[in-house]
Design an enzyme around this catalytic site. Structure first.
Site, PDB file in Angstrom:
ATOM      1  N   HIS A 143      58.264  77.884  54.258  1.00  0.00           N
ATOM      2  CA  HIS A 143      57.267  76.959  54.013  1.00  0.00           C
ATOM      3  C   HIS A 143      57.366  75.369  53.433  1.00  0.00           C
ATOM      4  O   HIS A 143      58.268  75.554  52.391  1.00  0.00           O
ATOM      5  CB  HIS A 143      56.255  77.648  52.906  1.00  0.00           C
ATOM      6  CG  HIS A 143      55.722  78.983  53.642  1.00  0.00           C
ATOM      7  ND1 HIS A 143      56.520  80.054  53.266  1.00  0.00           N
ATOM      8  CD2 HIS A 143      54.570  79.534  54.231  1.00  0.00           C
ATOM      9  CE1 HIS A 143      56.137  81.074  53.933  1.00  0.00           C
ATOM     10  NE2 HIS A 143      54.767  80.890  54.300  1.00  0.00           N
ATOM     11  N   ARG A 207      45.606  75.682  63.604  1.00  0.00           N
ATOM     12  CA  ARG A 207      45.016  77.060  63.545  1.00  0.00           C
ATOM     13  C   ARG A 207      44.203  77.552  64.760  1.00  0.00           C
ATOM     14  O   ARG A 207      44.219  78.672  65.079  1.00  0.00           O
ATOM     15  CB  ARG A 207      44.371  77.255  62.332  1.00  0.00           C
ATOM     16  CG  ARG A 207      45.386  76.695  60.992  1.00  0.00           C
ATOM     17  CD  ARG A 207      44.492  76.657  59.715  1.00  0.00           C
ATOM     18  NE  ARG A 207      45.281  76.426  58.616  1.00  0.00           N
ATOM     19  CZ  ARG A 207      45.991  77.166  57.743  1.00  0.00           C
ATOM     20  NH1 ARG A 207      46.097  78.529  58.220  1.00  0.00           N
ATOM     21  NH2 ARG A 207      46.748  76.783  57.052  1.00  0.00           N
ATOM     22  N   GLN A 232      42.773  76.282  55.666  1.00  0.00           N
ATOM     23  CA  GLN A 232      42.302  77.777  56.462  1.00  0.00           C
ATOM     24  C   GLN A 232      41.018  77.973  56.715  1.00  0.00           C
ATOM     25  O   GLN A 232      40.114  77.809  55.624  1.00  0.00           O
ATOM     26  CB  GLN A 232      42.748  78.735  55.511  1.00  0.00           C
ATOM     27  CG  GLN A 232      43.358  79.858  56.266  1.00  0.00           C
ATOM     28  CD  GLN A 232      44.071  80.928  55.062  1.00  0.00           C
ATOM     29  OE1 GLN A 232      43.377  81.676  54.505  1.00  0.00           O
ATOM     30  NE2 GLN A 232      45.339  81.042  55.119  1.00  0.00           N
ATOM     31  N   ASP A 381      25.327  56.036  71.261  1.00  0.00           N
ATOM     32  CA  ASP A 381      24.595  55.823  70.431  1.00  0.00           C
ATOM     33  C   ASP A 381      23.423  54.689  70.857  1.00  0.00           C
ATOM     34  O   ASP A 381      22.009  54.975  70.425  1.00  0.00           O
ATOM     35  CB  ASP A 381      25.373  54.977  69.255  1.00  0.00           C
ATOM     36  CG  ASP A 381      26.109  55.923  68.549  1.00  0.00           C
ATOM     37  OD1 ASP A 381      25.787  57.250  68.329  1.00  0.00           O
ATOM     38  OD2 ASP A 381      27.023  55.522  67.899  1.00  0.00           O
ATOM     39  N   ALA A 407      22.050  45.436  59.470  1.00  0.00           N
ATOM     40  CA  ALA A 407      23.091  44.517  60.221  1.00  0.00           C
ATOM     41  C   ALA A 407      24.354  45.067  60.459  1.00  0.00           C
ATOM     42  O   ALA A 407      25.562  44.588  60.658  1.00  0.00           O
ATOM     43  CB  ALA A 407      23.033  43.006  60.023  1.00  0.00           C
ATOM     44  N   GLY A 409      26.800  48.816  61.779  1.00  0.00           N
ATOM     45  CA  GLY A 409      27.252  49.652  62.904  1.00  0.00           C
ATOM     46  C   GLY A 409      25.950  50.205  63.734  1.00  0.00           C
ATOM     47  O   GLY A 409      25.851  50.310  64.865  1.00  0.00           O
ATOM     48  N   ASN A 429      17.409  41.822  57.927  1.00  0.00           N
ATOM     49  CA  ASN A 429      18.532  42.449  56.850  1.00  0.00           C
ATOM     50  C   ASN A 429      18.124  41.844  55.570  1.00  0.00           C
ATOM     51  O   ASN A 429      17.747  40.631  55.461  1.00  0.00           O
ATOM     52  CB  ASN A 429      19.769  42.222  57.493  1.00  0.00           C
ATOM     53  CG  ASN A 429      20.863  43.093  56.892  1.00  0.00           C
ATOM     54  OD1 ASN A 429      20.456  44.031  56.211  1.00  0.00           O
ATOM     55  ND2 ASN A 429      21.783  42.509  56.500  1.00  0.00           N
ATOM     56  N   THR A 431      20.718  40.769  53.623  1.00  0.00           N
ATOM     57  CA  THR A 431      21.558  39.538  53.879  1.00  0.00           C
ATOM     58  C   THR A 431      21.436  38.764  55.083  1.00  0.00           C
ATOM     59  O   THR A 431      21.949  39.334  56.314  1.00  0.00           O
ATOM     60  CB  THR A 431      22.920  39.995  53.661  1.00  0.00           C
ATOM     61  OG1 THR A 431      23.299  40.782  52.666  1.00  0.00           O
ATOM     62  CG2 THR A 431      23.810  38.631  53.514  1.00  0.00           C
ATOM     63  N   MET A 480      19.194  57.810  52.360  1.00  0.00           N
ATOM     64  CA  MET A 480      20.255  58.844  52.779  1.00  0.00           C
ATOM     65  C   MET A 480      20.724  59.619  51.657  1.00  0.00           C
ATOM     66  O   MET A 480      20.970  58.922  50.601  1.00  0.00           O
ATOM     67  CB  MET A 480      21.480  58.302  53.567  1.00  0.00           C
ATOM     68  CG  MET A 480      22.386  59.291  54.097  1.00  0.00           C
ATOM     69  SD  MET A 480      23.737  58.315  54.912  1.00  0.00           S
ATOM     70  CE  MET A 480      24.784  57.791  53.593  1.00  0.00           C
ATOM     71  N   GLN A 542      26.970  62.625  75.731  1.00  0.00           N
ATOM     72  CA  GLN A 542      28.404  62.919  75.481  1.00  0.00           C
ATOM     73  C   GLN A 542      28.821  64.349  76.548  1.00  0.00           C
ATOM     74  O   GLN A 542      29.745  64.306  77.204  1.00  0.00           O
ATOM     75  CB  GLN A 542      29.030  63.167  74.087  1.00  0.00           C
ATOM     76  CG  GLN A 542      29.011  62.018  73.373  1.00  0.00           C
ATOM     77  CD  GLN A 542      29.454  61.960  71.972  1.00  0.00           C
ATOM     78  OE1 GLN A 542      29.082  63.055  71.439  1.00  0.00           O
ATOM     79  NE2 GLN A 542      29.989  60.880  71.378  1.00  0.00           N
TER      80      GLN A 542
HETATM   81  P1  NAP Z   1      26.705  49.949  57.467  1.00  0.00           P
HETATM   82  O1  NAP Z   1      27.727  49.348  58.710  1.00  0.00           O
HETATM   83  O2  NAP Z   1      27.366  50.211  56.398  1.00  0.00           O
HETATM   84  O3  NAP Z   1      25.523  48.967  57.473  1.00  0.00           O
HETATM   85  C1  NAP Z   1      24.666  49.142  56.313  1.00  0.00           C
HETATM   86  C2  NAP Z   1      23.547  47.991  56.621  1.00  0.00           C
HETATM   87  O4  NAP Z   1      22.773  48.535  55.539  1.00  0.00           O
HETATM   88  C3  NAP Z   1      23.932  46.618  56.094  1.00  0.00           C
HETATM   89  O5  NAP Z   1      23.331  45.636  57.046  1.00  0.00           O
HETATM   90  C4  NAP Z   1      23.372  46.489  54.618  1.00  0.00           C
HETATM   91  O6  NAP Z   1      23.022  45.284  54.199  1.00  0.00           O
HETATM   92  C5  NAP Z   1      22.396  47.469  54.653  1.00  0.00           C
HETATM   93  N1  NAP Z   1      22.221  48.111  53.221  1.00  0.00           N
HETATM   94  C6  NAP Z   1      23.237  48.940  52.750  1.00  0.00           C
HETATM   95  N2  NAP Z   1      22.516  49.259  51.508  1.00  0.00           N
HETATM   96  C7  NAP Z   1      21.423  48.562  51.219  1.00  0.00           C
HETATM   97  C8  NAP Z   1      20.589  48.670  50.159  1.00  0.00           C
HETATM   98  N3  NAP Z   1      20.701  49.396  49.169  1.00  0.00           N
HETATM   99  N4  NAP Z   1      19.520  48.076  50.408  1.00  0.00           N
HETATM  100  C9  NAP Z   1      19.029  47.181  51.707  1.00  0.00           C
HETATM  101  N5  NAP Z   1      20.137  47.319  52.723  1.00  0.00           N
HETATM  102  C10 NAP Z   1      21.153  47.995  52.391  1.00  0.00           C
HETATM  103  O7  NAP Z   1      26.141  51.218  58.107  1.00  0.00           O
HETATM  104  P2  NAP Z   1      25.724  51.805  59.421  1.00  0.00           P
HETATM  105  O8  NAP Z   1      26.912  52.426  60.281  1.00  0.00           O
HETATM  106  O9  NAP Z   1      25.291  50.713  60.226  1.00  0.00           O
HETATM  107  O10 NAP Z   1      24.886  53.289  58.994  1.00  0.00           O
HETATM  108  C11 NAP Z   1      23.554  52.988  58.566  1.00  0.00           C
HETATM  109  C12 NAP Z   1      22.720  54.297  58.880  1.00  0.00           C
HETATM  110  O11 NAP Z   1      22.624  54.671  60.150  1.00  0.00           O
HETATM  111  C13 NAP Z   1      23.578  55.359  58.210  1.00  0.00           C
HETATM  112  O12 NAP Z   1      23.165  55.701  56.715  1.00  0.00           O
HETATM  113  C14 NAP Z   1      23.347  56.536  58.878  1.00  0.00           C
HETATM  114  O13 NAP Z   1      22.420  57.490  58.358  1.00  0.00           O
HETATM  115  C15 NAP Z   1      22.699  56.021  59.990  1.00  0.00           C
HETATM  116  N6  NAP Z   1      23.081  56.406  61.486  1.00  0.00           N
HETATM  117  C16 NAP Z   1      22.420  57.264  61.985  1.00  0.00           C
HETATM  118  C17 NAP Z   1      22.897  57.969  63.372  1.00  0.00           C
HETATM  119  C18 NAP Z   1      22.345  59.041  64.238  1.00  0.00           C
HETATM  120  O14 NAP Z   1      22.757  59.590  65.017  1.00  0.00           O
HETATM  121  N7  NAP Z   1      20.976  59.294  63.704  1.00  0.00           N
HETATM  122  C19 NAP Z   1      24.068  57.164  63.768  1.00  0.00           C
HETATM  123  C20 NAP Z   1      24.769  56.109  63.199  1.00  0.00           C
HETATM  124  C21 NAP Z   1      24.041  55.778  61.764  1.00  0.00           C
HETATM  125  P3  NAP Z   1      23.976  43.798  53.853  1.00  0.00           P
HETATM  126  O15 NAP Z   1      24.309  43.408  55.292  1.00  0.00           O
HETATM  127  O16 NAP Z   1      22.939  43.110  53.137  1.00  0.00           O
HETATM  128  O17 NAP Z   1      25.041  44.680  53.013  1.00  0.00           O
END
Ligand code: NAP
Length: 572
Positions: A143, A207, A232, A381, A407, A409, A429, A431, A480, A542
Site C-alpha cells: 500500500h 473499484r 471505498q 443543455d 450571463a 454558462g 444581467n 453586470t 440555489m 444523452q
Molecule cells: P455562472 O457561469 O457562474 O454564471 C452566473 C451568472 O449569474 C452571472 O451572469 C452572474 O452575474 C450571475 N450572478 C451570480 N450571482 C449573482 C447574484 N448574487 N445576483 C445576481 N446575479 C448573480 O453560472 P452558470 O454555470 O451559468 O450556472 C447558473 C445556474 O444555472 C447554476 O446555479 C445552476 O443551478 C443552473 N444550471 C442548471 C442546469 C440544469 O440542468 N437545470 C444546468 C446548468 C446550470 P455577473 O455577470 O454580474 O457576475
C-alpha cells in the site's frame, strides 16, 4: 467472477460479527476482518481468543488482516506475535476442528524485513512447499497512501517472485483518474489473481470496474461510515447504483467529467437507465461513473485523452459539467483530424456537455454523419431549455419573447437553444457589460452557423418590467442551496405582480426543487418550470445518443424528483 469483500474494522467480536452478517445479507461474498484494534501483540491472549472466535463464527469466508502502523494500519505490536497469530489461525483448519480464514493478508514489507519472519509466515499458509494441508492462502499486499509508489514495477516483480503468494494486492492513493488506468492495466496483465485499487475520491473507477478487468475482488463497506480506505463505495452503491454484477469485459464505460462530481445525479440516472432498457435481460451493457478531473485545461486534456485512447477501457461516451464544458469543446476541435466532430448546437453554445463515440448503438446525427467521424461533441443543455419552453409555450417558439437572467454558462446554453428554435431572446444581467458581450458573441455564432434567428439582445436587469414576456428564465445561481444568495430571488419580487398572468417562470436552479423564485411565482398563480425538468431533458437526450434508444418513460424524472425531494427532506 470478481468477489465483493466487506472490510470490517473489528472493535469487538459482537459488532464485527453483526457487520459481517449484514454484509452477507447485502450481497457480499467475503469479509475482511481488520483486527489491528482487537489484537495487540505479545501476551495478548484475550485479543487472540477474540480473533479466533471471529474467524470461527464468521458467516462468510474471511480474510484476516492485522495491518501494522508502518503500512498504514493501527497494529503497533511486535511482528513475531502477529505472524504467530496467523499460524494459530491456520491451525484451526489443520486438525484443530475449526474453519480457518480463507486468506491472511501479509505485507511485502513484512516478508522483506527478515528471512526468519518470512519463514514463519510461510508456515501459516498453503503453498507448493507446505508439508501440512492448510486451507488458508496468502494475499501479499503493498500500500502507498501518498501516491503512486516509486519503483512500482520493480516492487510488483518482487511480489511475483514470492511463490507462496496466492493473490497479489496493490493499492495506492490516486492523484488523478489516470492512476486507475494504470491499475486496471496491471490487473489485466496479472500472472495470478490480483487485487489492485486506487484509493481516494479519484479511485472509484478502479473499484467499480474490477470485474471488467478480471480483478480477484473489490472492497465495499456495509455503510458509509464503515469504510476502511478513502474512496471505498458501499455494497449498496456497488450493487444498486453501479450494477456491479452486470459488469463484464465487454461493458462500455461512460461517465460525468467535472469538478466536483460526487453529488452529480447523472450516475444514478444513467445506470438505472442502462439497467432498465431490457427488463427481462441484463439491460444495456454499460456503466456510468463520476469522473473527477481537476479544473483547468491541462488536466482535462490529459485525462480525457487518456480515457478515449485507452482501448481496454472501452470509454464510449461522457457528460461534461462545470468547469470543463468549454475545455471539452477545445479538446474536440484539437482532435478534428482524428475524427472528432463538433455539431452545430455545441458550436453556437460555445460549450460541449456530451461526448459520443460513434460506433455501435450511438445515433449518428447531423454533422457527425460523415463516415470518418469517430466522436461527436454536442450540447444537450441548449435543446433541453428549448424542450422545457415548448412544454409550456407550445411547439413553435418562433417569435416568442423570452428573457434570460444571467450571463454565464447556463444563460449561454439557454440563449443558444432558444435562438436556434427561433425565439426572440433577451439577456439581462446584473453586470450589463457581460450580457452585452455574450449576446454579441452568440449573434456571431448564429450568423456563422447560417441561422436566420432574430438577434439576441442585451439589457440591464431593470428592463425586465419594461416589456411583456412569454417566459422569464433564471440562469443565475440565486436561490440555489449553498450558492451566493440561497434565500433570494434573481429579480425584484414585486415584478411578479406586474408581469402578465400568462408569463411562464422557469428557474434552471434545481436545488432545491422549489426555489424562492418558483414559490413566489406559484403563490401568484403563474405557471412555472422547475430546473429539474431541464436536467431530465438533457440526460434523456444523452442517453438516446449513447444507446440509440429512448430512456424508459418517466424513469429519469422519477429518480431526479425522488433524490431532490430526499435532499430537501420533502416527501412530496
Ligand atoms: P455562472 O457561469 O457562474 O454564471 C452566473 C451568472 O449569474 C452571472 O451572469 C452572474 O452575474 C450571475 N450572478 C451570480 N450571482 C449573482 C447574484 N448574487 N445576483 C445576481 N446575479 C448573480 O453560472 P452558470 O454555470 O451559468 O450556472 C447558473 C445556474 O444555472 C447554476 O446555479 C445552476 O443551478 C443552473 N444550471 C442548471 C442546469 C440544469 O440542468 N437545470 C444546468 C446548468 C446550470 P455577473 O455577470 O454580474 O457576475
Amino acid at each position: 467472477m470478481t468477489f465483493i469483500c466487506a472490510p470490517i474494522l473489528a472493535g469487538d467480536v459482537e459488532s464485527a460479527l453483526a457487520d459481517a452478517r449484514q454484509a452477507r445479507a447485502m450481497g457480499a461474498d467475503l469479509v475482511e476482518f481488520r483486527v489491528d484494534h482487537l489484537f495487540h501483540g505479545e501476551h495478548d491472549d484475550e485479543g487472540e481468543r477474540a480473533v479466533l472466535e471471529l474467524v470461527r463464527e464468521s458467516p462468510l469466508p474471511c480474510i484476516v488482516t492485522c495491518r501494522p502502523t508502518y503500512e498504514g494500519g493501527d497494529y503497533d505490536g511486535d511482528e513475531a506475535s502477529r505472524i504467530a497469530l496467523f499460524e494459530r489461525l491456520a491451525a484451526l483448519g489443520a486438525g484443530a476442528g475449526g474453519t480457518p480464514p480463507r486468506y491472511v493478508d501479509i505485507e511485502l514489507a513484512a516478508l522483506e524485513r527478515s528471512a526468519n519472519l518470512r519463514q514463519k509466515a510461510l508456515l501459516a499458509v498453503e503453498h507448493p512447499d507446505q508439508p501440512r494441508e492448510l486451507a488458508t492462502s496468502m494475499i501479499l499486499s503493498m500500500h502507498d497512501f501518498k501516491g503512486r509508489p516509486a519503483g512500482l514495477l520493480r516492487t510488483l516483480e518482487r511480489m511475483r517472485r514470492e511463490p507462496a503468494a496466492k493473490v497479489l494486492k496493490i493499492a495506492w492513493m490516486a492523484r488523478s483518474l489516470r492512476d486507475n488506468l494504470e491499475i486496471l492495466d496491471l490487473v489485466a496483465e496479472r500472472d495470478r489473481p490480483m487485487i489492485a485499487l486506487a484509493m481516494g475520491a479519484a479511485g472509484l473507477m478502479s473499484r467499480v470496474l474490477a470485474p471488467k478487468f478480471g480483478a480477484f475482488l473489490t472492497f465495499a463497506s456495509v455503510r458509509p461510515a464503515a469504510v476502511t480506505a478513502p474512496g471505498q463505495p458501499t455494497i449498496e452503491d456497488l450493487l444498486t447504483t453501479y450494477r456491479f454484477r452486470a459488469i463484464n469485459p465487454a461493458t462500455r464505460v461512460y461517465g460525468v467529467i467535472g469538478w466536483p462530481v460526487e453529488h452529480s445525479l447523472s450516475p444514478l440516472v444513467h445506470n438505472a437507465g442502462f439497467g432498465a432498457l431490457d427488463p427481462d435481460g441484463p439491460g444495456f451493457n454499460g456503466v456510468y461513473l463520476p469522473l473527477l478531473v481537476a479544473p483547468e485545461w491541462e488536466p482535462l486534456k490529459a485525462t480525457l485523452g487518456a480515457l478515449v485512447d485507452h482501448e481496454r477501457l472501452d470509454f464510449a461516451g461522457g457528460s461534461v459539467t462545470i468547469p470543463h464544458k468549454e475545455h471539452a469543446l477545445r479538446f474536440a476541435r484539437e482532435r478534428s483530424q482524428e475524427g472528432w466532430v463538433v455539431d452545430r448546437i455545441a458550436t453556437i453554445a460555445g460549450a460541449v456537455n456530451t461526448l459520443v463515440r460513434l460506433d455501435g448503438p450511438a445515433v449518428r446525427a447531423g454533422a457527425a454523419s460523415a463516415p470518418s467521424a469517430r466522436w461527436l461533441a454536442t450540447n444537450t443543455d441548449a435543446p433541453a431549455v428549448a424542450a422545457c419552453a415548448r412544454s409550456a409555450l407550445g411547439d413553435n417558439l418562433a417569435g416568442r419573447r423570452i428573457a434570460i437572467i444571467g450571463a454565464g454558462g447556463a444563460a449561454r446554453a439557454a440563449a443558444a437553444g432558444l435562438a436556434e428554435a427561433g425565439a426572440n431572446v433577451s439577456l439581462l444581467n446584473r453586470t450589463m457589460e457581460k450580457c452585452g458581450r455574450l449576446a454579441a458573441e452568440l449573434n456571431v455564432a448564429l450568423a456563422t452557423a447560417g441561422l436566420e434567428a432574430p438577434p439576441i439582445s442585451a439589457a440591464p436587469i431593470d428592463d425586465l418590467e419594461r416589456t411583456s414576456w412569454d417566459m422569464i428564465i433564471n440562469c443565475t445561481p440565486v436561490g440555489m442551496r449553498g450558492g451566493p444568495a440561497p434565500d433570494s430571488l434573481p429579480l425584484d419580487e414585486s415584478i411578479l405582480d406586474r408581469i402578465g398572468p400568462d408569463t411562464v417562470v422557469f428557474d434552471t436552479v434545481y436545488t432545491p426543487r422549489l426555489t424562492p423564485l418558483l414559490r413566489a411565482a406559484r403563490e401568484r398563480g403563474l405557471r412555472t418550470i422547475e430546473g429539474a425538468n431541464m436536467l431530465v431533458h438533457q440526460a434523456e437526450a444523452q442517453f438516446q445518443l449513447w444507446t440509440g434508444r429512448g430512456s424508459p418513460e418517466g424513469l429519469f424524472a422519477r429518480i431526479v424528483r425522488e433524490r431532490l425531494n430526499a435532499d430537501s427532506g420533502n416527501p412530496a
